[in-house]
Design an enzyme around this catalytic site. Structure first.
Site, mmCIF file in Angstrom:
data_model
loop_
_atom_site.group_PDB
_atom_site.id
_atom_site.type_symbol
_atom_site.label_atom_id
_atom_site.label_comp_id
_atom_site.label_asym_id
_atom_site.label_seq_id
_atom_site.Cartn_x
_atom_site.Cartn_y
_atom_site.Cartn_z
ATOM 1 N N HIS A 66 0.818 -1.223 0.000
ATOM 2 C CA HIS A 66 0.000 0.000 0.000
ATOM 3 C C HIS A 66 0.850 1.271 0.000
ATOM 4 O O HIS A 66 0.362 2.338 -0.350
ATOM 5 C CB HIS A 66 -1.021 -0.003 1.157
ATOM 6 N N ASP A 97 0.162 -7.553 1.339
ATOM 7 C CA ASP A 97 0.561 -6.167 1.544
ATOM 8 C C ASP A 97 2.088 -6.046 1.597
ATOM 9 O O ASP A 97 2.649 -5.387 2.460
ATOM 10 C CB ASP A 97 -0.077 -5.560 2.793
ATOM 11 N N GLY A 169 3.275 6.573 8.044
ATOM 12 C CA GLY A 169 4.637 6.730 7.566
ATOM 13 C C GLY A 169 5.538 5.593 8.034
ATOM 14 O O GLY A 169 6.590 5.352 7.471
ATOM 15 N N ASN A 170 5.141 4.876 9.101
ATOM 16 C CA ASN A 170 5.884 3.701 9.567
ATOM 17 C C ASN A 170 5.635 2.497 8.664
ATOM 18 O O ASN A 170 6.404 1.533 8.693
ATOM 19 C CB ASN A 170 5.472 3.306 10.991
ATOM 20 N N SER A 171 4.577 2.527 7.882
ATOM 21 C CA SER A 171 4.228 1.382 7.041
ATOM 22 C C SER A 171 5.407 0.954 6.181
ATOM 23 O O SER A 171 6.035 1.780 5.532
ATOM 24 C CB SER A 171 3.062 1.719 6.116
#
Length: 186
Positions: A66, A97, A169-171
């Site tokens: 994503h 993902d 933003g950590n994704s």
């Protein structure tokens, strides 16, 4: 690494909601299959942020799907020296993902050691590293609360639950055990 993406999005012209329409709105409505079906779409750029980690010296980087979905441009920035590289998508899996992207760098790259999440123990400390809110290079700590969590996210519903803070933003960033091995993707 920090990952910033740009998407070019085409937007339909505004159409009045039914309760505010006048007698001629359907004639000029973009959804009407009449004279104005090819009305121009407005283009704009949408930017997003995420994280990732380098898995080999050839410049392959793992992140979340994503984070890079529909990106027309992907820029990878190293947190240590702020060097930037354009990246290309090598592969992606929406169900898991997970995405694999690649950069070309002349110098040696810092590679993350990949561990085995099956070896994680409940109560073990973990570190989440990422780029929350575009701040770059942040670290949060937490404890593994559970493994194999099912949250209704699909056929591969098998999550590590931790109380390490994860923010936008950590994704795509790595989740490390205390031996410095990547055991998950935030």
């Amino acid at each position: 690494v920090n990952i910033s993406t740009t998407q070019v999005v085409k937007e339909k012209p505004f159409v009045s909601p039914p309760e505010f329409r006048g007698p001629y709105d359907d004639f000029f409505n973009d959804d009407f299959n009449g004279f104005f079906d090819d009305s121009p779409r407005r283009e704009f750029k949408r930017q997003s942020l995420g994280s990732g980690f380098i898995i080999n010296k050839e410049g392959y980087i793992l992140t979340n799907q994503h984070v890079i979905e529909n990106a027309t441009e992907i820029i990878v920035t190293f947190s240590a020296d702020k060097k930037e590289y354009k990246a290309k998508v090598i592969g992606q899996d929406q169900k898991l993902d997970v995405a694999l992207i690649k950069i070309k760098a002349a110098e040696d790259l810092p590679i993350a050691t990949v561990g085995n999440s099956d070896d994680l123990q409940i109560g073990e400390w973990v570190l989440a590293i990422g780029n929350p809110f575009g701040l770059g290079g942040t670290v949060t700590a937490g404890i593994v609360s559970q493994k194999g969590r099912v949250i209704g996210a699909g056929p591969y519903d098998n999550f590590i639950q931790t109380d390490a803070s994860i923010n936008p933003g950590n994704s795509g960033g790595p989740l490390f055990n205390m031996r410095g091995e990547v055991v998950g993707i935030n």
